[in-house]
Scaffold this active site. Structure first.
Site, mmCIF file in Angstrom:
data_model
loop_
_atom_site.group_PDB
_atom_site.id
_atom_site.type_symbol
_atom_site.label_atom_id
_atom_site.label_comp_id
_atom_site.label_asym_id
_atom_site.label_seq_id
_atom_site.Cartn_x
_atom_site.Cartn_y
_atom_site.Cartn_z
ATOM 1 N N ALA A 47 0.838 -1.203 0.000
ATOM 2 C CA ALA A 47 0.000 0.000 0.000
ATOM 3 C C ALA A 47 0.874 1.254 0.000
ATOM 4 O O ALA A 47 0.570 2.233 -0.681
ATOM 5 C CB ALA A 47 -0.924 -0.010 1.211
ATOM 6 N N LEU B 252 -26.888 -9.664 -13.925
ATOM 7 C CA LEU B 252 -28.254 -9.601 -13.398
ATOM 8 C C LEU B 252 -29.263 -9.956 -14.473
ATOM 9 O O LEU B 252 -29.089 -9.586 -15.636
ATOM 10 C CB LEU B 252 -28.560 -8.177 -12.911
ATOM 11 C CG LEU B 252 -27.846 -7.705 -11.653
ATOM 12 C CD1 LEU B 252 -28.070 -6.213 -11.441
ATOM 13 C CD2 LEU B 252 -28.363 -8.470 -10.447
ATOM 14 N N ASP C 159 -24.709 2.851 -14.735
ATOM 15 C CA ASP C 159 -24.185 2.373 -15.997
ATOM 16 C C ASP C 159 -22.677 2.602 -16.035
ATOM 17 O O ASP C 159 -22.216 3.631 -16.521
ATOM 18 C CB ASP C 159 -24.885 3.147 -17.112
ATOM 19 C CG ASP C 159 -25.080 2.291 -18.317
ATOM 20 O OD1 ASP C 159 -24.717 1.114 -18.257
ATOM 21 O OD2 ASP C 159 -25.598 2.806 -19.324
ATOM 22 N N GLU D 275 -19.313 -0.417 -8.693
ATOM 23 C CA GLU D 275 -19.259 0.056 -10.070
ATOM 24 C C GLU D 275 -18.304 1.242 -10.203
ATOM 25 O O GLU D 275 -18.398 2.203 -9.437
ATOM 26 C CB GLU D 275 -20.683 0.483 -10.475
ATOM 27 C CG GLU D 275 -20.941 0.474 -11.946
ATOM 28 C CD GLU D 275 -21.353 -0.914 -12.479
ATOM 29 O OE1 GLU D 275 -21.231 -1.915 -11.736
ATOM 30 O OE2 GLU D 275 -21.772 -0.973 -13.642
ATOM 31 N N TYR E 99 -21.611 -1.737 -3.820
ATOM 32 C CA TYR E 99 -22.966 -2.277 -3.669
ATOM 33 C C TYR E 99 -23.029 -3.763 -3.319
ATOM 34 O O TYR E 99 -24.106 -4.329 -3.226
ATOM 35 C CB TYR E 99 -23.831 -2.006 -4.893
ATOM 36 C CG TYR E 99 -23.249 -2.449 -6.219
ATOM 37 C CD1 TYR E 99 -22.977 -3.777 -6.479
ATOM 38 C CD2 TYR E 99 -22.998 -1.522 -7.221
ATOM 39 C CE1 TYR E 99 -22.450 -4.175 -7.676
ATOM 40 C CE2 TYR E 99 -22.469 -1.911 -8.442
ATOM 41 C CZ TYR E 99 -22.198 -3.229 -8.660
ATOM 42 O OH TYR E 99 -21.670 -3.631 -9.859
ATOM 43 N N CYS F 75 -29.159 -19.936 -45.274
ATOM 44 C CA CYS F 75 -28.326 -20.290 -46.416
ATOM 45 C C CYS F 75 -28.050 -21.788 -46.332
ATOM 46 O O CYS F 75 -27.720 -22.306 -45.267
ATOM 47 C CB CYS F 75 -27.025 -19.499 -46.341
ATOM 48 S SG CYS F 75 -25.715 -20.190 -47.334
HETATM 49 S S1 IVH Z 1 -25.795 -5.931 -7.667
HETATM 50 C C1 IVH Z 1 -24.997 -9.781 -9.447
HETATM 51 N N1 IVH Z 1 -26.300 -3.380 -7.710
HETATM 52 O O1 IVH Z 1 -25.182 -4.214 -13.286
HETATM 53 C C2 IVH Z 1 -25.002 -9.235 -8.106
HETATM 54 N N2 IVH Z 1 -25.286 -4.341 -9.637
HETATM 55 O O2 IVH Z 1 -26.322 -5.727 -15.426
HETATM 56 C C3 IVH Z 1 -24.240 -8.001 -7.906
HETATM 57 N N3 IVH Z 1 -24.801 -2.760 -11.431
HETATM 58 O O3 IVH Z 1 -22.772 -6.752 -13.192
HETATM 59 C C4 IVH Z 1 -24.758 -6.872 -8.676
HETATM 60 N N4 IVH Z 1 -25.566 -0.980 -10.398
HETATM 61 O O4 IVH Z 1 -22.033 -4.331 -12.676
HETATM 62 C C5 IVH Z 1 -25.805 -4.411 -8.401
HETATM 63 N N5 IVH Z 1 -26.797 -1.132 -7.593
HETATM 64 C C6 IVH Z 1 -26.294 -2.155 -8.263
HETATM 65 C C7 IVH Z 1 -25.743 -2.015 -9.566
HETATM 66 C C8 IVH Z 1 -25.261 -3.148 -10.229
HETATM 67 C C9 IVH Z 1 -24.999 -1.430 -11.508
HETATM 68 C C10 IVH Z 1 -24.209 -3.573 -12.518
HETATM 69 C C11 IVH Z 1 -23.259 -4.662 -12.095
HETATM 70 C C12 IVH Z 1 -23.792 -5.910 -12.745
HETATM 71 C C13 IVH Z 1 -24.584 -5.330 -13.862
HETATM 72 C C14 IVH Z 1 -25.611 -6.293 -14.384
#
Ligand code: IVH
Length: 702
Positions: free
Chosen positions: A48, A97, A134, A190, A242, A440
């Site tokens: 670190a 998701l 996003d 994210e 998250y 095709c």
């Molecule tokens: S929970 C799969 N919470 O969306 C369990 N994901 O489309 C953990 N994402 O791969 C994900 N905001 O990168 C979670 N508030 C949020 C989020 C979030 C964006 C992203 C995440 C995931 C993707 C799926």
């Protein structure tokens, strides 16, 4: 000892001279520590502390680009592009998701959860709701409270080491605050860019004549995946936490509890968030966020609902790379109108002819769109879309833009007629009865099909050959250097005796050629499920490929079984194939069709001679009472739903089949079991009632 010289000041307060002096000092210091660490194996400072030095160096360089030294530590990182990013295997997979696009989808999700968990009507089920940012997901590993490793999601199983870059993000704590920090904790979240920062950055880039990014997501992704962390340091990246990955001790019992711990450790959480107790609460939250969407400082593409209690999440588990306990509720797609210039035809790897709309370029939700899918000829007829029309185009998330409707025809236009021959090879293009797609009939003689198959073969979820992208595959195909997958693995040998070796070609050099050969060599060993998926057989996606790999275990067993199933669609191999839960006659039919073609077997055997196919991972818990056993469920269970029972069995290493055969080890019969129980009895298969089943998996005497 202070790591910085006594005169070290905040970067933003340094004069030009001080900055130059500081960069010179850091170059020497970091080089010394590199030598101590890499050559002498005697580091004198922690990782670190080392990272803090690098971070200060990159921050100063980002502020004073003219002062970057030839011997800068950042150049040393940047000077090794061939190495790329180190690959990191996630200890727990990073999932994606499932999506909900309507209120009905959300209602179904809630009903599914309640059914799976066998909840009674009055039982409470709390859901945490958060905006869906996003950006791109990132996993941060903290060992004894210090950031040890940061990795991108990658394909969910293997990501890339972006620690140096993440260290430049202000929102990411390098050390977790507070006394109660677990020995090991992986925080997931994210990496994103705020809309204001994105716009300002694009303005600066445009003013300097540079390329601008299409949207904040692309900007964040492009900025994080920089080989030179100094570049990342100059980009305004942020981070929201998250979720958790691997932890050495439980951190909380609920999502809300986890958020409190994350906040206490110093993370920024995405707001506004809330806990909802029913569909009405969830939808109220959705509409509130949708209304506030444009006022939020960052781009979101929906909201996420997650079961609040972690113990329930454990029971729910996952399906096909997404947790059963969460869903993303997407906002409606963004739309724009433009002119349809012409309809062109794309030929896919299975020979499907897809009509593509070539559009006058238009921005849809921040992204420039010039092509959109028209799906198939029925869709075109239904919407009466004709070349020259004014059309509405929409895009939702990462999906391919689509044409929603035609607003006006051009004068004298005619309804569109789909070609009856393949535009790539001239073979007849036929539409089988009951199919919407025209295909095709050229098979492997069709260059488009061959090319698409090869592109699929090297793609990320298949053989994942770095450096063999769509463009290069296209060039190699056109020159017949590569005609079938096995050729890829003979490229290096062929190159040696060649008059115009790769390294001498335009755009190539010693380094890029040897990198490509090394990337190919690295894939000579491949897991069975990736191998099966890479073949590009119709309807065999990743989930089905995994299922087949798990069922048959080895390449040889799978090949033998598929050949037998293709040869006799009433025989034992065929029956076993169609008995695999989730594989019906349609999927089995496509496998049989593939294995019924002699040229496919030639291509397959040729490939198998070049590579080593690793056996499928044996089920994780083979010493469980049902490890490796074949189970069938029937009737209604009282303690858990049939889906949960099935998920539990699979997690314990069992295979769950849809129907009873002589190979079935146990039939688990709930209340009102019907014909399956009779058949099991006739075949002498052991029948367990629910109590016996629970006793078996919990290891208790019944
Ligand atoms: S929970 C799969 N919470 O969306 C369990 N994901 O489309 C953990 N994402 O791969 C994900 N905001 O990168 C979670 N508030 C949020 C989020 C979030 C964006 C992203 C995440 C995931 C993707 C799926």
């Amino acid at each position: 000892m202070s790591l910085f010289s006594p005169e070290s000041l905040p970067v933003e307060r340094l004069t030009d001279d001080e900055a130059a002096g500081e960069l010179a000092r850091l170059a020497v210091l970091i080089a010394d520590h590199d030598r101590l660490y890499h050559q002498l194996d005697k580091p004198q400072i922690s990782d670190a502390e080392y990272d803090a030095l690098v971070r200060r160096n990159t921050a100063i360089e980002a502020r004073y680009p003219a002062l970057v030294r030839a011997d800068s530590p950042s150049k040393r990182v940047g000077a090794a592009p061939a190495a790329g990013f180190r690959k990191i295997v996630h200890t727990l997979p990073m999932l994606s998701l499932a999506n909900a696009f309507s209120e009905e989808d959300v209602a179904d999700f809630l009903a599914r959860l309640r059914r799976f968990l066998s909840l009674a009507e009055g039982d409470e089920l709390a859901l945490a709701a958060e905006p869906k940012i996003d950006g791109l997901s990132c996993a941060l590993r903290y060992v004894r409270g210090r950031l040890d490793l940061a990795a991108t999601r990658g394909d969910g199983a293997v990501g890339e080491d972006v620690t140096r870059n993440v260290l430049t993000i202000k929102d990411v704590p390098q050390c977790l605050a507070g006394p109660q920090v677990p020995e090991l904790v992986e925080v997931r979240g994210e990496v994103y860019m705020s809309r204001a920062d994105f716009l300002a950055m694009n303005r600066t880039r445009a003013a300097q004549g540079g390329e601008v990014f299409a949207n904040p997501r692309n900007a964040a992704a492009g900025s994080l995946r920089q080989l030179n962390p100094a570049v990342t340091a100059g980009r305004p990246l942020r981070f929201f936490a998250y979720a958790l990955g691997e932890v050495s001790e439980p951190v909380a019992a609920t999502h809300q509890g986890m958020r409190q711990r994350l906040a206490a450790w110093g993370f920024v959480l995405n707001e506004p968030a809330c806990t909802c107790l029913d569909l009405a609460g969830i939808l109220a939250y959705y509409h509130q966020i949708e209304a506030a969407r444009t006022e939020l400082p960052f781009d979101i593409d929906g909201v996420v609902y997650k079961v609040d209690r972690f113990d329930l999440r454990d029971r729910l588990g996952m399906v096909s790379r997404a947790p059963r306990w969460a869903i993303a509720h997407k906002f409606p797609a963004e739309q724009a109108r433009t002119r349809l210039l012409k309809i062109s035809i794309q030929v896919g790897r299975t020979g499907a002819l897809t009509p593509v709309a070539e559009l006058e370029p238009v921005t849809v939700g921040g992204v420039m769109v010039s092509r959109a899918t028209l799906h198939n000829e029925d869709e075109i007829a239904r919407k009466d879309v004709r070349p020259g029309d004014v059309v509405v185009v929409q895009r939702a998330g990462d999906v391919i833009p689509q044409i929603v409707q035609s607003l006006a025809h051009a004068p004298d236009s005619e309804p569109y007629v789909m070609p009856e021959s393949c535009p790539e090879c001239g073979s007849r293009a036929v539409r089988e009865e009951g199919e919407v797609v025209r295909r095709c009939t050229g098979g492997l003689v069709c260059p488009a099909q061959a090319l698409e198959r090869l592109r699929h073969f090297v793609s990320r979820d298949a053989f994942d050959i770095e450096g063999l992208g769509e463009k290069i595959i296209g060039e190699f195909c056109a020159e017949t250097l590569i005609e079938k997958p096995g050729d890829i693995f003979r490229l290096a040998a062929r190159d040696q005796g060649c008059l115009t070796p790769l390294r001498k070609r335009a755009g190539w050099g010693d380094k890029s050629a040897s990198n490509l050969f090394a990337a190919i060599e690295a894939r000579r060993q491949i897991g069975l499920s990736r191998f099966i998926f890479a073949l590009g057989i119709r309807q065999i996606g990743q989930a089905t490929a995994r299922l087949l790999a798990r069922t048959y275990g080895t390449y040889a067993a799978w090949r033998t079984a598929m050949l037998a199933a293709a040869a006799d669609q009433e025989g034992q191999a065929w029956c076993e194939l169609t008995e695999i839960d989730q594989i019906g006659p349609a999927v089995a039919g496509d496998l049989a069709e593939f294995f019924g073609e002699a040229h496919n077997i030639e291509v397959l055997d040729d490939l198998a001679r070049e590579v080593t196919v690793l056996d499928a991972e044996s089920p994780k818990i083979t010493d469980s009472a049902v490890g490796g056993k074949i189970l069938v469920f029937t009737g209604t269970l009282a303690a858990m739903s049939r889906s949960e029972a099935k998920a539990r069995a699979e997690a314990l290493g069992a295979k769950v089949a849809g129907s009873v055969s002589a190979k079935t080890d146990y039939l688990i019969a709930g209340a009102d079991a019907g014909s399956k129980a009779t058949k099991a009895a006739a075949l002498g298969v052991t029948v367990l009632d629910e109590q016996e089943w629970l006793a078996l998996i919990e290891g208790k005497p019944s």
